[in-house]
Design an enzyme around this catalytic site. Structure first.
Site, PDB file in Angstrom:
ATOM      1  N   LYS A 102      -3.260   0.454   5.233  1.00 16.64           N
ATOM      2  CA  LYS A 102      -3.171   1.575   6.168  1.00 16.64           C
ATOM      3  C   LYS A 102      -4.386   2.473   5.975  1.00 16.64           C
ATOM      4  CE  LYS A 102       0.137   5.191   7.536  1.00 16.64           C
ATOM      5  NZ  LYS A 102       1.424   5.846   7.178  1.00 16.64           N
ATOM      6  N   HIS A 104      -4.855   5.510   7.403  1.00 18.99           N
ATOM      7  CA  HIS A 104      -4.597   6.926   7.652  1.00 18.99           C
ATOM      8  C   HIS A 104      -3.384   7.346   6.828  1.00 18.99           C
ATOM      9  CE1 HIS A 104      -2.035   4.688  10.446  1.00 18.99           C
ATOM     10  NE2 HIS A 104      -1.208   5.718  10.400  1.00 18.99           N
TER      11      HIS A 104
END
Length: 219
Positions: A102, A104
């Site tokens: 991921k 963010h």
């Protein structure tokens, strides 16, 4: 523990997670039985499955600080087992990984508690051992220690192709490679015992096929 193992086999059969017939495995073999933990997909059966995992882990005597569930099936199994352990008085943290990092928010591939201390990897079965190897790498990269692997069913089956079968099963190879125990709720011997002694006539009819498969591929 033998009673618990037989209870687990009976539970898996009743939930139709353990089925008998003719099934093609990942290795291309024709197996007389098939176990798919993904079919524990309602609250009642998942809760009972988690209690089997928790009881087996506590009875093993393995020292552990937290649980880790490799994506994807391991995510549900680790989280449900943590809930079951808490109900038994052993509050335990858990973590799992994403397949894709991921970029963010918190970022990274690990979700949940920080990997630390002695970590038990929880999965359904070990076929090639790929997810275990990936899990061990992630745990060690975080500075933690893989303590054991906990699975539902050990097929006790040698890997490789006919004529070139390995000496050890995938479970034995993982235990040897990483120097950690692999704990199972039940194994092929328990399944055979169930078919021999506990099952009705319909299921008992599969005993010979399982015995022949075990003779050909078993360790």
């Amino acid at each position: 523990m033998s009673d618990l193992r037989q209870e687990f086999i009976a539970f898996s059969v009743k939930a139709e997670v353990l089925k008998f017939g003719q099934f093609t495995t990942k290795a291309g073999r024709q197996s007389p039985y098939f176990f798919n933990a993904g079919l524990f997909h309602d609250g009642a059966t998942l809760g009972q499955l988690a209690r089997f995992y928790a009881q087996t882990l506590l009875a093993s005597g393995v020292e552990f600080d937290m649980l880790f569930g490799p994506a994807y099936k391991g995510i549900t199994l680790a989280s449900a087992t943590a809930v079951a352990l808490a109900a038994m008085g052993r509050d335990t943290s858990f973590a799992y990984n994403r397949k894709e990092a991921k970029d963010h928010g918190e970022g990274g591939t690990i979700v949940g508690a920080k990997l630390a201390g002695k970590v038990v990897i929880i999965d359904d079965v070990i076929s090639a051992g790929t997810s275990v190897r990936e899990s061990v790498d992630m745990i060690r990269a975080a500075g933690a220690e893989p303590a054991a692997v906990l699975i539902a069913l050990d097929r006790m089956e040698r890997s490789g192709k006919d004529g070139a079968l390995s000496e050890h099963s995938a479970v034995q190879q993982v235990a040897k490679e990483f120097g950690i125990p692999v704990i199972s709720i039940a194994n092929l011997d328990d399944l055979f015992t169930y078919l021999s002694n506990e099952a009705g006539a319909d299921l008992g009819a599969h005993k010979d096929a399982v015995a022949a498969y075990r003779k050909q591929y078993g360790v």
